[in-house]
Design a protein around this motif. Structure first.
Motif, short mmCIF file in Angstrom:
data_model
loop_
_atom_site.label_atom_id
_atom_site.label_comp_id
_atom_site.label_asym_id
_atom_site.label_seq_id
_atom_site.Cartn_x
_atom_site.Cartn_y
_atom_site.Cartn_z
N VAL A 112 10.03 65.40 11.20
CA VAL A 112 11.65 64.46 10.12
C VAL A 112 10.50 63.07 9.63
N LEU A 113 9.86 63.52 8.31
CA LEU A 113 9.04 62.57 7.70
C LEU A 113 9.96 61.81 6.87
N THR A 114 9.40 60.48 6.48
CA THR A 114 9.67 59.23 5.93
C THR A 114 8.74 59.75 4.44
N CYS A 165 5.59 52.62 -2.39
CA CYS A 165 5.17 51.87 -1.31
C CYS A 165 6.15 50.73 -1.52
N SER A 166 5.84 50.19 -0.22
CA SER A 166 6.69 48.58 0.52
C SER A 166 8.13 49.38 0.10
N VAL A 167 8.30 50.32 0.05
CA VAL A 167 10.73 50.25 0.23
C VAL A 167 10.72 49.88 2.06
N GLY A 168 9.66 50.71 2.83
CA GLY A 168 10.01 50.19 4.24
C GLY A 168 10.17 51.71 4.70
N LYS A 169 9.08 52.34 4.52
CA LYS A 169 9.32 53.99 5.05
C LYS A 169 8.75 53.67 7.04
N CYS A 201 12.79 56.83 1.28
CA CYS A 201 13.53 55.80 1.55
C CYS A 201 13.45 55.09 0.05
N HIS A 202 14.22 53.78 -0.30
CA HIS A 202 14.12 53.64 -1.51
C HIS A 202 14.84 51.63 -1.18
N GLU A 203 14.59 51.07 -2.22
CA GLU A 203 14.88 49.68 -1.71
C GLU A 203 16.11 49.37 -3.42
N GLY A 212 19.26 59.34 3.30
CA GLY A 212 18.88 58.35 2.37
C GLY A 212 18.94 56.93 3.85
N ALA A 213 17.83 56.04 3.27
CA ALA A 213 17.46 55.05 3.95
C ALA A 213 16.72 53.70 2.94
N LEU A 214 18.30 52.94 2.75
CA LEU A 214 18.25 51.47 1.58
C LEU A 214 17.23 50.34 2.08
N ASN A 215 16.89 50.10 1.73
CA ASN A 215 16.53 48.65 1.98
C ASN A 215 17.06 47.72 1.07
N THR A 216 18.04 46.37 1.53
CA THR A 216 18.19 46.09 1.08
C THR A 216 18.42 44.47 1.25
#
Lengths: 337, 337
Positions: free
Chosen positions: A146-148, A153-157, A252-254, A293-297
């Motif tokens: 499993v890869l993020t 860059c710097s969105v929290g992987k 992963c996204h911000e 998906g992973a969202l950096n809030t």
């Protein structure tokens, strides 16, 4: 292992490595060094990590096994105002762990002190000498990979990778970690710094780690780097994608991010385009699917708005998504298993 | 500059660098060293390159400015049976140029001889120390950027790049070359060995070259490397694609090829998929179009079958294509201009 973490003038906001270690590493952190806030505590700033006193320098730290450099100036150089702390540590026979581009073991004074006091300097970012090209066999290990991957860059992987790892372990899943950057390597005490290897060995350096650990686990969570559309770092991202031969990807996204950080003339493609790009590029080497998906809030103050941002991201992606730090990691982990 | 080329036991079939220099470099080749065929001539094997005598060793070569290592064993090591030739060259004050992974300047005897005799060792594959990350600005130069991309390694990207360059120059077009691999760098006498730079600097090392030359030419032909679907080398390909910010791409392919060379369990995607992959991956950084194709038909004996293979490739690609060595480069160049 007991450690002190150097984070002068930057704790906690600009001390990503220090915070990562406080949050995820198995080290017992005895003190954080920040000359701007002696007498305060980690818990004055952060509630969800281990607590420790903040001190002005190494002289105020009792015996520890290692001093970890927990910050990095732009460019990755060594700030000479830290010299006295490193000197004090080595003189006491305490190891020093650094992820700087500048290698401390190449510093004459430090290497002499380490030798005299029989202790080690570990430059985390120095690749070992036996790296080579990928053989294209990472998919032969027992573990599911499993890869993020990220929109920038710097969105929290790294954070997402470690949250998934911890949540999986809590559930009794036999899960392992493949670190690819300096903080991840410090946390794990092992790993290849993919951004520093010879470009021809990018995929090979990831594959080597997967072959070493892949048969000991049911799931391997690989820390991604950069973004496949980053003007400077896409090569590293592409090498990790193909070298890991990942089965499943987490995008992963911000929240609110529209342009590449530091490269503001480059707009982010749509989420749909990211999905196509990652999946289509992976396919000729190894079929991979973005399953969640992973969202950096962290940039959104109130919880309600953060929740809405997650829902909106989920709709765009068409897959389960969440902020794994602010809310929880269960939905995303479920989508992976 | 007058040179001798070392190609022991491998000329011409397995001496890609030697043949590239004979065909494209401005050097006057005084001799080729191949201990298996002394007394023969280059023209006994190759008709379309400069001629030179083949000799057994450096003792049979009169004064030259440099000895070029024109072959590379698997792994890029130095074959100790070449030591006497290198020693003879340096003892005479003759420079030595090498693209091996093993750096000759790190060899104690060679570095001492070079110093004693006031001559230079140029390890082409050693990146210079000032490389850094890309700024994403290569598209700001005056020149139109043309990049060769491939379906695999060793399908002829360097050759196609140099044929396009020469044909453009013959037409009076102000065209320059951006070499990215050891043979290209030897031919040009300048360049960054992209496969050997730190992975984070892959795009940056290409950008640096384009910024240095981009305002002096109307067209820059960038030598591509690897393939975007290569299990080991895709990182380098991706870094060159984004770092060069190419406007136009030429898709290089070898007739009949169905699997990745050396990685036979990986099938090549369709030509249509390659076009989508390269164009879609380029777009978020710089819109680029595959405007033509180059087909290597060297594995096909009769000209008629080769012609048919080109026509078939042209149909698949939906763009003008040709074998630029066997037939000519005009159609492909026209599609670029």
């Amino acid at each position: 292992m007991q450690v002190a973490i150097l984070a002068h003038e930057k704790f906690p906001g600009r001390a990503k490595t220090a915070v990562g270690i406080l949050r995820y590493a198995d080290y017992e952190v005895e003190a954080v060094l920040d000359r701007d806030r002696p007498g305060e505590r980690v818990s004055d700033y952060l509630s969800d990590v281990q607590d420790a006193p903040i001190v002005a320098g190494m002289d105020d730290v009792s015996d520890v096994d290692a001093l970890v450099i927990g910050i990095a100036p732009i460019g990755g150089g060594f700030d000479d105002s830290w010299r006295n702390d490193v000197r004090t540590a080595l003189s006491r026979g305490c190891d020093v762990i650094s992820g700087l581009h500048y290698f401390l073991e190449d510093d004459e004074e430090f290497s002499r002190l380490a030798e005299e006091n029989d202790c080690d300097i570990w430059d985390v970012r120095k690749p070992h000498d036996d790296l080579t090209v990928s053989q294209g066999v990472a998919n032969g290990v027992d573990a599911e990979i499993v890869l993020t991957v990220g929109t920038d860059c710097s969105v929290g992987k790294m954070t997402v990778t470690l949250e998934l790892l911890e949540t999986a372990k809590e559930r009794g899943i036999n899960a392992g970690f493949i670190p690819t950057g300096q903080t991840g390597i410090m946390i794990d005490g092992w790993g290849n710094p993919i951004d520093r290897v010879v470009s021809d060995f990018t995929a090979g350096a990831v594959e080597e780690m997967i072959l070493e650990r892949g048969d000991d686990y049911d799931y391997l969570f690989v820390e991604g780097q950069g973004s496949i559309v980053h003007p400077a770092y896409s090569a590293v991202t592409c090498g990790i994608l193909h070298g890991s031969m990942a089965d499943k990807l987490v995008l992963c996204h911000e929240a609110g991010k529209e342009v590449i950080h530091g490269y503001e003339s480059f707009s982010l493609p749509s989420i749909e385009e990211y999905v196509s790009l990652y999946e289509n590029l992976a396919r000729p080497v190894q079929e991979a699917e973005i399953v969640a998906g992973a969202l950096n809030t962290s940039g959104i103050e109130d919880g309600e708005s953060a929740r809405k941002a997650v829902e909106s991201y989920e709709r765009e992606l068409g897959k389960p998504a969440n902020d794994l730090v602010r809310f929880d990691a269960d939905d995303v982990l479920e989508a992976i298993l």
